[in-house]
Design a protein around this motif. Structure first.
Motif, PDB file in Angstrom:
ATOM      1  N   GLU A  12       0.683  -1.312   0.039  1.00  0.00           N
ATOM      2  CA  GLU A  12       0.048  -0.084   0.008  1.00  0.00           C
ATOM      3  C   GLU A  12       0.818   1.330  -0.092  1.00  0.00           C
ATOM      4  OE1 GLU A  12      -3.678   1.865   2.555  1.00  0.00           O
ATOM      5  OE2 GLU A  12      -2.865  -0.186   3.085  1.00  0.00           O
ATOM      6  N   GLY A  13       2.077   1.081   0.623  1.00  0.00           N
ATOM      7  CA  GLY A  13       2.949   2.329   0.592  1.00  0.00           C
ATOM      8  C   GLY A  13       3.639   2.499  -0.732  1.00  0.00           C
ATOM      9  N   ILE A  14       3.853   1.537  -1.420  1.00  0.00           N
ATOM     10  CA  ILE A  14       4.560   1.897  -2.592  1.00  0.00           C
ATOM     11  C   ILE A  14       3.502   2.304  -3.749  1.00  0.00           C
ATOM     12  CG2 ILE A  14       5.328   0.251  -4.588  1.00  0.00           C
ATOM     13  CD1 ILE A  14       6.863  -1.537  -2.419  1.00  0.00           C
ATOM     14  N   ILE A  15       2.163   1.799  -3.394  1.00  0.00           N
ATOM     15  CA  ILE A  15       1.061   2.157  -4.395  1.00  0.00           C
ATOM     16  C   ILE A  15       0.614   3.914  -4.040  1.00  0.00           C
ATOM     17  CG2 ILE A  15      -1.337   2.084  -4.821  1.00  0.00           C
ATOM     18  CD1 ILE A  15      -0.870  -0.962  -4.443  1.00  0.00           C
ATOM     19  N   VAL A  16       0.799   4.160  -2.844  1.00  0.00           N
ATOM     20  CA  VAL A  16       0.721   5.615  -2.541  1.00  0.00           C
ATOM     21  C   VAL A  16       1.795   6.433  -3.016  1.00  0.00           C
ATOM     22  CG1 VAL A  16       0.714   7.155  -0.710  1.00  0.00           C
ATOM     23  CG2 VAL A  16      -0.847   5.256  -0.663  1.00  0.00           C
ATOM     24  N   PHE A  17       3.095   5.874  -3.105  1.00  0.00           N
ATOM     25  CA  PHE A  17       4.138   6.604  -3.405  1.00  0.00           C
ATOM     26  C   PHE A  17       4.089   6.807  -4.928  1.00  0.00           C
ATOM     27  CE2 PHE A  17       8.412   6.049  -5.366  1.00  0.00           C
ATOM     28  CZ  PHE A  17       8.851   7.141  -5.116  1.00  0.00           C
ATOM     29  N   PRO A  67      -2.858  19.571  -3.242  1.00  0.00           N
ATOM     30  CA  PRO A  67      -3.875  19.097  -2.539  1.00  0.00           C
ATOM     31  C   PRO A  67      -4.246  17.651  -2.737  1.00  0.00           C
ATOM     32  CG  PRO A  67      -4.631  21.131  -3.695  1.00  0.00           C
ATOM     33  CD  PRO A  67      -3.219  20.702  -4.151  1.00  0.00           C
ATOM     34  N   PHE A  68      -3.827  17.145  -4.032  1.00  0.00           N
ATOM     35  CA  PHE A  68      -4.054  15.475  -4.183  1.00  0.00           C
ATOM     36  C   PHE A  68      -2.946  14.877  -3.466  1.00  0.00           C
ATOM     37  CE2 PHE A  68      -2.323  12.132  -6.723  1.00  0.00           C
ATOM     38  CZ  PHE A  68      -3.336  11.155  -6.664  1.00  0.00           C
ATOM     39  N   MET A  69      -2.031  15.329  -3.434  1.00  0.00           N
ATOM     40  CA  MET A  69      -0.747  14.666  -2.987  1.00  0.00           C
ATOM     41  C   MET A  69      -0.740  14.521  -1.320  1.00  0.00           C
ATOM     42  SD  MET A  69       2.121  16.457  -5.018  1.00  0.00           S
ATOM     43  CE  MET A  69       3.492  15.371  -5.353  1.00  0.00           C
ATOM     44  N   SER A  70      -1.184  15.730  -0.831  1.00  0.00           N
ATOM     45  CA  SER A  70      -1.212  15.654   0.719  1.00  0.00           C
ATOM     46  C   SER A  70      -2.346  14.946   1.130  1.00  0.00           C
ATOM     47  CB  SER A  70      -1.555  17.157   1.091  1.00  0.00           C
ATOM     48  OG  SER A  70      -2.661  17.683   0.438  1.00  0.00           O
ATOM     49  N   HIS A  75      -4.218  10.347   4.287  1.00  0.00           N
ATOM     50  CA  HIS A  75      -5.022   9.165   4.114  1.00  0.00           C
ATOM     51  C   HIS A  75      -4.338   7.816   4.763  1.00  0.00           C
ATOM     52  CE1 HIS A  75      -8.644   6.937   3.807  1.00  0.00           C
ATOM     53  NE2 HIS A  75      -8.284   6.324   2.839  1.00  0.00           N
ATOM     54  N   TYR A  76      -3.215   7.827   3.923  1.00  0.00           N
ATOM     55  CA  TYR A  76      -2.326   6.786   4.057  1.00  0.00           C
ATOM     56  C   TYR A  76      -1.626   6.764   5.552  1.00  0.00           C
ATOM     57  CZ  TYR A  76       1.664   3.478   3.862  1.00  0.00           C
ATOM     58  OH  TYR A  76       2.431   2.280   4.090  1.00  0.00           O
ATOM     59  N   THR A  78      -3.207   8.122   8.019  1.00  0.00           N
ATOM     60  CA  THR A  78      -4.281   7.806   9.169  1.00  0.00           C
ATOM     61  C   THR A  78      -4.252   6.364   9.280  1.00  0.00           C
ATOM     62  OG1 THR A  78      -5.180   9.850   8.442  1.00  0.00           O
ATOM     63  CG2 THR A  78      -6.785   8.388   9.562  1.00  0.00           C
ATOM     64  N   ARG A  79      -4.450   5.587   8.097  1.00  0.00           N
ATOM     65  CA  ARG A  79      -4.517   4.232   8.166  1.00  0.00           C
ATOM     66  C   ARG A  79      -3.336   3.462   8.940  1.00  0.00           C
ATOM     67  NH1 ARG A  79      -6.240   4.346   2.093  1.00  0.00           N
ATOM     68  NH2 ARG A  79      -3.980   4.499   2.134  1.00  0.00           N
ATOM     69  N   ILE A  80      -2.326   3.845   8.867  1.00  0.00           N
ATOM     70  CA  ILE A  80      -1.118   3.304   9.364  1.00  0.00           C
ATOM     71  C   ILE A  80      -1.265   3.667  11.089  1.00  0.00           C
ATOM     72  CG2 ILE A  80       1.416   3.529   9.851  1.00  0.00           C
ATOM     73  CD1 ILE A  80       0.390   2.094   7.141  1.00  0.00           C
ATOM     74  N   ALA A  81      -1.539   4.801  11.369  1.00  0.00           N
ATOM     75  CA  ALA A  81      -1.676   5.378  12.732  1.00  0.00           C
ATOM     76  C   ALA A  81      -2.839   4.639  13.547  1.00  0.00           C
ATOM     77  CB  ALA A  81      -2.155   6.856  13.038  1.00  0.00           C
ATOM     78  N   SER A  82      -4.051   4.063  12.617  1.00  0.00           N
ATOM     79  CA  SER A  82      -5.100   3.672  13.427  1.00  0.00           C
ATOM     80  C   SER A  82      -4.570   1.985  13.473  1.00  0.00           C
ATOM     81  CB  SER A  82      -6.162   3.539  12.489  1.00  0.00           C
ATOM     82  OG  SER A  82      -6.119   3.031  11.432  1.00  0.00           O
ATOM     83  N   ARG A  83      -4.093   1.637  12.597  1.00  0.00           N
ATOM     84  CA  ARG A  83      -3.309   0.125  12.911  1.00  0.00           C
ATOM     85  C   ARG A  83      -2.751   0.146  13.952  1.00  0.00           C
ATOM     86  NH1 ARG A  83      -2.257  -3.821   7.814  1.00  0.00           N
ATOM     87  NH2 ARG A  83      -4.334  -3.542   6.740  1.00  0.00           N
ATOM     88  N   ILE A  84      -1.663   1.145  14.234  1.00  0.00           N
ATOM     89  CA  ILE A  84      -0.655   1.234  15.297  1.00  0.00           C
ATOM     90  C   ILE A  84      -1.373   1.413  16.689  1.00  0.00           C
ATOM     91  CG2 ILE A  84       1.058   2.369  16.700  1.00  0.00           C
ATOM     92  CD1 ILE A  84       2.357   3.173  13.550  1.00  0.00           C
ATOM     93  N   ALA A  85      -2.522   2.008  16.588  1.00  0.00           N
ATOM     94  CA  ALA A  85      -2.997   2.504  17.832  1.00  0.00           C
ATOM     95  C   ALA A  85      -3.950   1.120  18.291  1.00  0.00           C
ATOM     96  CB  ALA A  85      -4.169   3.558  17.484  1.00  0.00           C
ATOM     97  N   THR A  86      -4.678   0.317  17.224  1.00  0.00           N
ATOM     98  CA  THR A  86      -5.187  -0.720  17.671  1.00  0.00           C
ATOM     99  C   THR A  86      -4.524  -1.959  17.818  1.00  0.00           C
ATOM    100  OG1 THR A  86      -5.651  -1.393  15.296  1.00  0.00           O
ATOM    101  CG2 THR A  86      -7.443  -0.106  16.391  1.00  0.00           C
ATOM    102  N   GLY A  87      -3.189  -1.823  17.578  1.00  0.00           N
ATOM    103  CA  GLY A  87      -2.251  -3.090  17.621  1.00  0.00           C
ATOM    104  C   GLY A  87      -2.434  -4.275  16.720  1.00  0.00           C
ATOM    105  N   VAL A  88      -3.103  -3.870  15.482  1.00  0.00           N
ATOM    106  CA  VAL A  88      -3.213  -4.932  14.512  1.00  0.00           C
ATOM    107  C   VAL A  88      -2.183  -4.790  13.740  1.00  0.00           C
ATOM    108  CG1 VAL A  88      -4.798  -5.621  12.756  1.00  0.00           C
ATOM    109  CG2 VAL A  88      -5.895  -4.712  14.868  1.00  0.00           C
TER     110      VAL A  88
END
Length: 88
Positions: A12-17, A67-70, A75-76, A78-88
């Motif tokens: 997912e990180g590579i796709i966002v990049f 705006p598109f890049m930011s 969004h990416y 936020t998804r990573i931070a939510s995974r870190i916060a939930t411990g998944v």
């Protein structure tokens, strides 16, 4: 975190990049190609002629696409931070 989850995050990180960098790279490619064609047709072989239009067009592309890049990067993150916060 298991191996497939790590691979999903990396993919997912590579796709966002690629989504973030590809438009700017294509702008640089198109401007470089256009200037190269003009140089070949007019037989002006000045190597430094290509840099100023390319820098200006990439800067304008960055300003237009910011705006598109930011949004994509936020969004990416936020998804990573939510995974870190939930411990998944």
């Amino acid at each position: 975190m298991t191996g497939p989850e790590v691979l999903d995050i990396a993919r997912e990180g590579i796709i966002v990049f690629l989504k973030v960098s590809m438009p700017v790279m294509l702008i640089g490619l198109a401007v470089g190609l256009a200037i190269s064609v003009v140089q070949a047709l007019t037989q002006i072989q000045e190597q430094t002629l290509i840099y100023v239009p390319k820098i200006i067009s990439i800067f304008l592309g960055l300003m237009f696409l910011m705006p598109f890049m930011s949004d994509a990067l936020a969004h990416y993150m936020t998804r990573i931070a939510s995974r870190i916060a939930t411990g998944v």
